[in-house]
Design an enzyme around this catalytic site. Structure first.
Site, PDB file in Angstrom:
ATOM      1  N   HIS A 103      -4.192  -5.736 -15.429  1.00  0.00           N
ATOM      2  CA  HIS A 103      -5.598  -6.633 -15.054  1.00  0.00           C
ATOM      3  C   HIS A 103      -5.248  -7.877 -15.336  1.00  0.00           C
ATOM      4  CE1 HIS A 103      -6.988  -2.501 -14.900  1.00  0.00           C
ATOM      5  NE2 HIS A 103      -8.193  -2.812 -14.242  1.00  0.00           N
ATOM      6  N   TYR A 127      -0.565  -6.283  -5.195  1.00  0.00           N
ATOM      7  CA  TYR A 127       0.847  -6.181  -4.938  1.00  0.00           C
ATOM      8  C   TYR A 127       1.035  -5.402  -3.706  1.00  0.00           C
ATOM      9  CZ  TYR A 127       1.504  -8.342  -9.461  1.00  0.00           C
ATOM     10  OH  TYR A 127       1.523  -9.377 -10.590  1.00  0.00           O
ATOM     11  N   GLN A 167      -8.720  -6.705  -5.807  1.00  0.00           N
ATOM     12  CA  GLN A 167      -9.826  -6.783  -7.068  1.00  0.00           C
ATOM     13  C   GLN A 167      -9.288  -7.251  -8.275  1.00  0.00           C
ATOM     14  OE1 GLN A 167     -11.256  -2.589  -8.247  1.00  0.00           O
ATOM     15  NE2 GLN A 167     -12.926  -3.498  -7.199  1.00  0.00           N
ATOM     16  N   PHE A 168      -7.891  -7.097  -8.656  1.00  0.00           N
ATOM     17  CA  PHE A 168      -7.224  -7.925  -9.651  1.00  0.00           C
ATOM     18  C   PHE A 168      -5.887  -8.233  -9.143  1.00  0.00           C
ATOM     19  CE2 PHE A 168     -10.566  -5.369 -12.153  1.00  0.00           C
ATOM     20  CZ  PHE A 168     -10.563  -6.234 -13.178  1.00  0.00           C
ATOM     21  N   LEU A 205     -10.022   2.261  -0.289  1.00  0.00           N
ATOM     22  CA  LEU A 205      -9.130   1.487  -1.175  1.00  0.00           C
ATOM     23  C   LEU A 205      -7.865   1.517  -0.993  1.00  0.00           C
ATOM     24  CD1 LEU A 205     -10.007   2.844  -5.028  1.00  0.00           C
ATOM     25  CD2 LEU A 205      -8.127   1.474  -4.647  1.00  0.00           C
ATOM     26  N   ALA A 206      -7.635   0.482  -0.263  1.00  0.00           N
ATOM     27  CA  ALA A 206      -6.139   0.260   0.179  1.00  0.00           C
ATOM     28  C   ALA A 206      -6.000  -1.470   0.557  1.00  0.00           C
ATOM     29  CB  ALA A 206      -5.961   1.085   1.513  1.00  0.00           C
ATOM     30  N   GLU A 207      -5.065  -1.823  -0.399  1.00  0.00           N
ATOM     31  CA  GLU A 207      -5.172  -3.128  -0.338  1.00  0.00           C
ATOM     32  C   GLU A 207      -4.299  -3.674   1.005  1.00  0.00           C
ATOM     33  OE1 GLU A 207      -4.439  -1.752  -2.991  1.00  0.00           O
ATOM     34  OE2 GLU A 207      -6.281  -2.117  -4.149  1.00  0.00           O
TER      35      GLU A 207
END
Lengths: 343, 407
Positions: free
Chosen positions: A143, A102, A96-97, A72-74
């Site tokens: 979201h 960002y 995901q959103f 979990l790490a954009e």
């Protein structure tokens, strides 16, 4: 820009109601089936099929290495996609959103957008970044953002957003086929919108950068995209009661921007309103209004107006209907287009 | 007296055999012990291992260190002559730079930061091509695919996830490729460092992370950067081994990196290597190191210079005489002279290239803007105004960098 071809189907099934979500999923599936270089990666895209189920079934069909649940790490996801693209793969990343994209901005702005330029063409990055965006689904804080202006302001990125089921397929295929990075903005509240569509005979994949006239009209042009297209079409129908015959232009691609189609429409109608959910100040509408004014000044009967989200952080869902541009607000803007002066 | 039930300890079902157990989700994971770095940096020179070191490797390292030192000096001199906009020197860190290049095979990839042009040059890249970014010319002066050297990365640690992605892609394709990613001590505080190490370990990607701990992130010392026992210890949290090495001991760095590369090649996954070294020069030519560190530290490290340490060993083993030393020095001098000469020639940049590689195809607005610039250039040619700056080879901020400590 880049055009992709679709495989010829065996026997085309007759069109039947399909959702935008189904068309997007089909586009990913077909792209993966055609090109082994296409890899999907993101949070929950594997076993779960994504929180919106856009990647449903891809891991089962193509394996975990082609459709990968990442940590979990954009920034890490997009950064890894950069390296994968450097090695010849064609990654499709799911953020995901909107607001969760960002953390990946530095990778997007400092590397993805610039790699072709900083290597003088030696290292293009064919990465598609899919971002569910926009409001209207009752999503709690973070979201529902409309983040397109950030991407538009970054040279090197293409920014694309579908408004129809057919475009969802065609534009996503074109985005994945493009040799340049594409930020592919998916209007969340249109995921479940339906249209008659035959997934076995998908429409020709459109080149990126072409707007579409969704409704012909003669008295004013509504320039819009993504989630605001249905709003504008509804407003145009309602406007007939006032005797206004509105044209609706769906931009489809914010970058590259189709000045030609937009200006051809505005020169004919002489009036224009830009409609979007993103905040107005510093938003896409300002750029669009300026471009139209610079190019169509002598044909304009009135200033180009904007109907946008208020300049506020995205509101709580219980108040979002007041924030989002609706039919009435669009019609009010149309009413302010100096009709008396023209007659 | 009747025993009151209220005072009886309530017994759990099956109480006779009851033992507290861990939470259901808990299970033992990796044993941390083999991942831990040794308490002291690994060394070869000055230890028993030195006698066993391959003489040919030692002589190669020596020649490369001397060339590297001369390269650093020449590049720094070029900033003073306005021929380079900025130069982040790796003087004092040559053992790390050179060893990083030497452990790579043809097909392996190097992911350098802005301070690592020497590693790129030691890998075989033309120094003029390596320096285009720092010259104020185009950002990357070479084709990364041709040399398997990613573009020099200026934003800190952001190249590390790229290395992971490339190594992962190569492994998925079944190719025997390892990525070596370079980063400094300051870069280990960035989020991208953390994310890259985490991804690499989860994916068991064939990648080696090589931290050159040179003591300072511009002016900030390591003590203000981290509370970790060592930077190598950070590896344990990700489930990969951490290795600590004396960064000024060239054969030691070479050995530790070689082992990490071999581990990656053989499917063993990533390694984090920390080399303890020292940045002898300021951060860049635009920096003033006297504001944040004393001469005593610098002098102590001068006694631990990578060239000095290796020279002592080579001399003691009779592998290096004055003639050989002179030959190596002359080779380095010739390299510097060629570099100086070539950097003194004004590069010719075509302003119209500004629009060439933004997208595969120019957008309408870029075509319009290209037309505007072309018209400006033609007008300035007609009026005889050379358009100062359009072909200027000089630094955008001048040779001394008035704008402070730009990375």
């Amino acid at each position: 820009m880049t055009t992709a071809t679709t495989t010829a189907p065996g026997t085309a099934a007759p069109p039947k109601p399909a959702t935008m979500a189904q068309a997007l999923r089909r586009a990913l599936r077909d792209a993966m089936a055609e090109d082994p270089a296409v890899h999907v990666l993101g949070e929950d895209v594997g076993t779960l099929g994504g929180v919106f189920r856009i990647t449903d079934g891809l891991a089962a069909e193509f394996g975990d290495d082609r459709c990968t649940d990442t940590p979990l790490a954009e920034a890490g996801i997009l950064g890894a996609a950069v390296g994968m693209a450097m090695y010849g793969l064609r990654p499709v990343v799911e953020m995901q959103f909107d607001a969760f994209a960002y953390p990946a901005f530095e990778q997007l702005f400092s590397h993805v957008a610039r790699m072709r330029n900083r290597t003088r063409g030696a290292m293009p990055l064919p990465i598609t970044v899919r971002v569910p965006y926009g409001g209207g689904i009752g999503g709690v804080e973070h979201h529902s953002d409309s983040s397109e202006a950030y991407y538009m302001a970054t040279p090197g990125l293409q920014v694309v957003t579908p408004a129809t089921v057919e475009d969802a397929y065609g534009l996503l295929r074109a985005a994945i086929a493009s040799d340049d990075p594409v930020v592919f903005l998916e209007p969340k509240r249109l995921y479940w919108s339906k249209a008659d569509w035959s997934p076995d005979a998908p429409a020709t994949v459109e080149p990126l950068g072409r707007a579409a006239v969704r409704r012909r009209g003669s008295s004013a042009t509504l320039i819009t995209y993504g989630p605001s297209v249905p709003v504008c079409l509804e407003a145009a129908e309602a406007a007939t009661a006032e005797g206004w015959d509105l044209e609706v232009v769906d931009l489809r691609s914010l970058v590259p921007f189709d000045d030609e189609t937009v200006c051809a429409s505005v020169r004919r109608t002489g009036r224009a309103v830009v409609v979007h959910e993103a905040t107005g100040f510093g938003g896409p509408g300002g750029e669009i209004a300026a471009r139209v004014t610079e190019r169509c000044f002598h044909q304009l009967e009135a200033p180009v107006l904007r109907v946008a989200g208020f300049d506020i952080p995205y509101p709580p869902p219980m108040l979002e209907r007041h924030h989002l541009p609706g039919v009435d607000r669009v019609l009010d803007a149309v009413a302010r287009l100096q009709w008396e002066a023209a007659s | 007296m009747r025993k009151s039930s209220s005072t009886t300890v309530q017994e759990l079902p099956g109480s006779a055999a009851y033992r507290p157990t861990p939470p259901p989700a808990w299970r033992p994971r990796t044993d941390p012990a083999p991942l831990l770095p040794d308490p002291e940096p690994f060394r070869v020179l000055g230890t028993d291992a030195a006698a066993a070191a391959d003489p040919e490797l030692l002589l190669t390292l020596y020649a490369q260190l001397v060339r590297g030192r001369r390269y650093n000096a020449q590049a720094t001199a070029l900033t003073k002559q306005g021929r380079l906009a900025v130069y982040p020197s790796s003087t004092g860190q040559e053992a790390c730079e050179v060893a990083a290049a030497l452990v790579l095979r043809e097909q392996d990839w190097l992911f350098p930061s802005y301070r690592d042009t020497l590693a790129a040059v030691a890998r075989g890249l033309d120094p003029v091509q390596a320096l285009t970014l720092l010259r104020g010319d185009w950002h990357t002066g070479y084709d990364p695919h041709e040399h398997r050297i990613a573009p020099l990365c200026t934003p800190l640690a952001t190249q590390l996830p790229h290395a992971v992605g490339l190594a992962h892609a190569a492994r998925l394709k079944g190719d025997d490729v390892v990525a070596l990613a370079l980063v400094g001590d300051g870069g280990t505080s960035e989020g991208d460092f953390h994310e890259a190490l985490n991804f690499a370990a989860v994916w068991r990607a064939p990648v080696v992370f090589f931290v050159q701990n040179n003591g300072f992130a511009i002016s900030v010392p390591l003590a203000k950067q981290t509370a970790a026992p060592s930077l190598a210890h950070k590896a344990v949290g990700y489930g990969m081994p951490g290795r600590l090495v004396d960064g000024n001991d060239a054969p030691a760095v070479h050995q530790v990196l070689s082992e990490a590369m071999e581990r990656a090649r053989s499917g063993g996954g990533p390694t984090l290597v920390e080399a303890v070294t020292y940045r002898m020069d300021a951060h860049t030519n635009a920096d003033d190191a006297t504001r944040y560190r004393g001469d005593a530290d610098v002098e102590a490290w001068r006694e631990h210079d990578p060239i000095l340490l290796l020279e002592r060993e080579l001399t003691a083993r009779g592998l290096l005489d004055d003639g050989h030393r002179r030959t190596v020095a002359e080779g380095a001098e010739a390299m510097a002279a060629r570099l100086r000469e070539r950097m003194n020639a004004d590069p010719v940049l075509d302003p119209m290239d500004l629009f060439a590689e933004v997208y595969a195809e120019r957008t309408g607005q870029l075509r319009e803007q290209a037309d505007l610039l072309r018209a400006e250039l033609e007008a300035s040619e007609e009026t005889g105004d050379a358009g100062e700056g359009s072909h200027s080879p000089h630094s955008p901020r001048g040779p001394r960098g008035e704008e402070g400590d730009a990375r």
